[in-house]
Each structure stands twice: as C-alpha cells, then as structure tokens.
Scaffold this active site. Sequence first.
Site, mmCIF file in Angstrom:
data_model
loop_
_atom_site.group_PDB
_atom_site.id
_atom_site.type_symbol
_atom_site.label_atom_id
_atom_site.label_comp_id
_atom_site.label_asym_id
_atom_site.label_seq_id
_atom_site.Cartn_x
_atom_site.Cartn_y
_atom_site.Cartn_z
ATOM 1 N N THR A 44 -69.685 -2.980 55.278
ATOM 2 C CA THR A 44 -69.809 -1.517 55.415
ATOM 3 C C THR A 44 -69.424 -0.799 54.123
ATOM 4 O OG1 THR A 44 -69.054 -1.772 57.686
ATOM 5 C CG2 THR A 44 -69.158 0.465 56.848
ATOM 6 N N GLU A 61 -73.616 1.122 62.214
ATOM 7 C CA GLU A 61 -72.998 -0.183 62.079
ATOM 8 C C GLU A 61 -73.958 -1.321 62.457
ATOM 9 O OE1 GLU A 61 -70.096 -1.200 60.737
ATOM 10 O OE2 GLU A 61 -70.885 -3.190 61.164
ATOM 11 N N HIS A 72 -70.684 -3.238 66.409
ATOM 12 C CA HIS A 72 -70.100 -4.225 65.485
ATOM 13 C C HIS A 72 -69.997 -5.582 66.167
ATOM 14 C CE1 HIS A 72 -67.319 -6.167 62.727
ATOM 15 N NE2 HIS A 72 -67.571 -5.198 61.863
ATOM 16 N N ASP A 100 -76.087 -0.158 57.906
ATOM 17 C CA ASP A 100 -75.285 -0.541 56.734
ATOM 18 C C ASP A 100 -75.587 -1.947 56.232
ATOM 19 O OD1 ASP A 100 -73.976 -1.727 58.915
ATOM 20 O OD2 ASP A 100 -71.959 -1.172 58.255
ATOM 21 N N HIS A 101 -75.830 -2.887 57.153
ATOM 22 C CA HIS A 101 -76.107 -4.280 56.765
ATOM 23 C C HIS A 101 -76.609 -4.996 58.002
ATOM 24 C CE1 HIS A 101 -72.319 -5.034 58.831
ATOM 25 N NE2 HIS A 101 -71.780 -4.074 58.069
#
Length: 655
Positions: free
Chosen positions: A302, A257, A417, A476-477
């Site tokens: 995600t 994450e 996150h 993921d990003h």
Amino acid sequence: MEKGGLIKRIEKSHIYFFAIAVVLFWIKTYVAYNIEFKLGIDNNLQKFLLFINPVSSTLFFFGLALLSKKHTKKVLIIINFVLSFLLYANIVYYRFFNDFITIPVILQAKSNAGQLGDSANSLMYVSDIFYFIDTMILIILALTVFKEAVSKSRKSYQIVLLFAVTAFLFNLGLAEKDRPQLLSRSFDRNYLVKYLGAYNFTIFDCIQNIEATSQRALASSSDVTNVENYRKANYAAPNPAYFGKAKGMNVIYVSLESFQNFMIDYKMPNGQEVTPFLNSLTHDENTFYFDHFYHQTGQGKTSDAEFLMENSLYPLSSGAVFINKDQNTYQAAPAILDQKGYTTAVFHGNYKTFWNRNVMYKQLGYDQFFDASYYDMSKDNIKNYGMKDIPFFKESIPMLEGLKQPFYTKFITLSNHFPFEMDPEDTSFPVGDFGDPIVNNYFQSAHYMDDALKQFFDALKADGLYDKTVIILYGDHYGISENHNAAMAKVLGVPKITPTINADLQEVPLFIHVPNVKGGVQHQYGGEVDVRPTLLHLLGIDTKDYIEFGSDLLSKDHRNWALFRNGDYVSPQVTEVNGKFYNTDTGELLSNQSAYKTINDKVTAELQMSDEVVTKDLLRFYTPNGFTPINPNQYQYLGPKGKSKQPKVQTSGTE
Ligand code: GP9
Ligand code: MN
C-alpha cells in the site's frame, strides 16, 4: 563464623552478579512492555515472543561487561544504566507520541524536545523510579554481597555471546513464522518491538540508518543533471483539452485495498455483480476509467502505491521506501498543492506508525493525518488491520467537511485485505466456490468495499462536495498472489494462468472523476507512476520542472507502456514476464527474443534512474521552479487529544 562454601563461591563469582542483572533487567523490560506500550498482541506465540525478546539483547550488551576483567561490575552497571535510560526515554516518548524513538528522532533531538515542550515533565511520574530500580539493586549488591567478586577469564564472554546469538536466532525464527519477511519489509515499529524487542529494534534502526546515510553520502549535486536530462527527454506535454479543467477543485484519492481490475464487471455464478457501484462508474459521463492500468509496487505494498502516486517515482526493489527513505527530500503532490493554497490530509483507520506513515507523511508535506486515534476502533468496527470501510467512510465525512477548501485528501481503505475474511453480520454476499478459501473470500470483501464506496459517494453528493471534487480511485496492488493460480484459472475460466494472463492480473482499476469534463473508458497503458502528472495537469499545474518518471495518461504524447518493479514490462504489443517477451494479444512467446532487448534496456534505465534519485536522495540538490522546500519538522500528527499541543503547521502561502 565461616560462611558456607557455596555462598562464598557465589559471592566471589561475577557470573552470579551477571545472572541477577540479566534476570532483573529482563523482568523490568517485560513489565514495561505490558504497562507502557500498546503492541497489539494477538495470539499466544506473540505473547511468548514478547516475553523472551529482551533476552538476546540483554545477554549481548551485558556480556560486553565480561570483557573487562578488572571492572566487570562497574561496566555492567553502566551498561544497565544506559539501556535503562534508553527504555525510559522510549517510555516517555511513547506516552506523548505513541511511537518509539528512532535514530532520526535522536538526531533531530532539538526540535523533538521542543515538541514535547512543557509536557515532558507531566509525562514523568515518581513511580517511574521503578525503571531504574534494578540499577540501584545492582549498585547495592556490588558494594555489599559481591564486593569481592572478580572475573576470571574471557571464556564466559564467549559463552554468553553464543547464548545471545542462539536466543536471537530462535526469537527471529519464531517471529518470521508469525510474520514472514519481518526484517526485509519492516512494516511497523510496533511490530518490530513486539516481535524482536525494544533494544533489538534500536540496533536494527541503527543498521538501517547507517545504510541509508552511506548511500546518500556517495551522491553529489552533479548526479542530478543526468536525471534532469532524462526527464526532459521523456516529458509528455499536457493535453490542452484537459489542462487546468479542474483548476482549484478539491481532490480525493481513494486507495482500494488489494483490488484488481478483473473484478470490474465480474459476475458470480448466480449472475450477481461483485462491484455494482464501481461497474457503474465505468459508464459515468464525468469519469475516466482506465482498463490497462498496472500497479508497480514492491514489498512496501500500500505504501509503495502511495509513494508512486504522489511522487511519480518508483519504490525500492526491496524494503519499503516509506521506511528506508523516510528522511529524504521529496517534492510530493501534497507539498506542491499546499503551496497553491490547498489543505492536505490523509484518512486511514489504522495506527499511524504502520508503514512509518507518521514520519513519511511529514516528508510528503501532509498537514493532517486522521489515523486510528480519530476513529471509533471498538471491536465491531475493526477487522484485520483496522477499521471496516463502511464505518471508516461514515466517520470520515464530518472530518472531511471540516477541512478548509480546496483540499487534497487521501482515503486508504482496508476491508478488502488478505485474507479477505468478513464478519458474518457485515455481509450477505455469497462467497466464491473456486476451491480456495482466500480466493472465495475475495468476492465478499470486494463487494463490501464497493458498498462502502457507494455510501461515501452518496454522502459527497449530499453535501455538495461531489461537484467540486476530482475523485481518483485506484487499486493499490494485487490481492491474490500467484500461489492461488489454480483457483484464479477457474475464476477467469481459462485452462491455466499463462505468463501474459499473470501480467494482466497485475492490472488494477483507475477511475478519475472530473466534474464537468467528459470521461469514458480509456485503453491506454499506464501505471501508478503516471497518475501524478495526469492529476497535476488537470489542476492546471505543469509538471515539466518536476523530477518525475510518469507520463500524463491524457497527454497526446503519453508513452503507452508500463513497467513493473521487478523489471518486467507491458504494452499493447509486447509483454515481458520474467525477462521473456510475449505477444500481448495472443500470449505467445515471441520468436526473436533478442530483438526486444531495447525494451529491456529502456526499463532498466528508467528504474536505475529512479533508484538513483531515491537511494541517493538527489531531490535535495534540486528545487523545481516555484516550489519552496518543505520543513518536515513543522508537521506533527498527535491525534485528536494532541491537537491543542500541535505546533503551528507551515502553510507556505500561495503562488
Ligand atoms: C495498513 C494497510 C495495508 O495500514 O495499508 O497494508 P498492505 O499490507 O496492503 O501494504
Ligand atoms: Mn494494500
């Protein structure tokens, strides 16, 4: 005896009848929200929104009755009944599926009713009569007290409509305050119901479906020819040194994450490494570590990353493909491998409706979805969106071990996150000191995730899975947005974040562990779209017949560039940021900008081609050799309790 003037006026006026109907229906809906649905209300604003959200749609729909001068009461009762029925249908559906009814669910009513099967009866209780009690009261009132009430003019309709619109805008304004981009990104049906209400959700769902259906209707089978040709021209053949080297092995994906590549080997001022475990993997002899690998996600975050990795198609330029294109035909990695005899499963400590995963995973061909309902979601175990990474992996291991091998699985972590806050008892790692709480926290939560990964790997080694499993870890990003550039300049020790540094910050790490294959640090440029061909080629499956946009990172023909979803581009020589071209090495603006127009054309063409496939659902016109189209209706994710009710999942056999 003559009745009092006021009472008489009330009895004669339809507007009082209307007001009673609205209030009763409002209360009923609010009671249903509280009794029937688990909407995860976190704060007072959300409590307030839940209370007011039935108002706008109730006024809007009930108001329609005022258009009929002669039959106001009758029409109002019919509208009340239809909406009550919708609410009740949602309640019964939710009792079984833990989800709300959507248009596709209604359109596939036959198979869905089949899934509910005999249990539908057991989901309805006598006390449910409550959900129609206002309809009954209205009928009685219409026949007695309001027998003579009549509508006088259409003006009342206009006033009610004005109230409805105002109530909706007020509601939406507050909702967007609590959850920005609620409508454009959609997130989760639970969220839409929580913020905007069950009826507004249905309206929103209708609009989304009409949009998707009309885009789809424009397409014909000939549209796919263009894409096929483009694909053939861009195919990177597998590298014989790696092709099939992982044939028959298990696959584990781990979505890290919000994890950015600058964290690899980053040390805190006291010399402590943030992610010692991931750092050690960069030197592992059987692991490839890609240090110029970019995320290509858009608003679906995600879920966009998941989409890229498993379909090798780009996500949408706005909205989440997981939500807006959840009825498309796909030929995704889980479906491909299922047909080669793999068991496929996702593990994620959040509820299944987030990012519409419970619908989209069926289209991708996942056999099983271990969502929050499989985990101990007690207070100590959760933070932010769900399960903390350490208990998440720990509880996942026995479920993973229970899968028939070979398996293809995906683990989606959550602890790192935004806003990256940790419970004090979960960490002793120092926070950063960069003058920005978000950036400061990031180190702590990344360290925690790293620790969780180490424990996960240790467990895999202990149970022997490690030596027969390809493990892919990917960020993921980005986690830190441009809003935090001032602090990020301090983190990186640069005077300011220039456009090319900003592009560098879109790098996410990619690790591919392949037992018995020599790995090493890889400098080639690539993005999330490239992972599927890389993996399938390692597993000995040639991708040349698949419509995909990635290129195998280990191929000798790998194209060595990546594009961003906003149309920017990055390669070892040239970096495009906001349409301007820079020297990747020096970061300087290139003098002859127009000379790079061909790059722009290349990027635009590829994104347009992928968008055609996704928005027009072109894969329904194309079936790769050896692939059997999947039937999404055969998959169900009913949670641990629903297991016995689970219909037989399609296993299409091996080739
Ligand atoms: C939620 C998780 C996080 O289930 O995937 O979502 P994000 O906000 O990163 O897209
Ligand atoms: Mn994410």
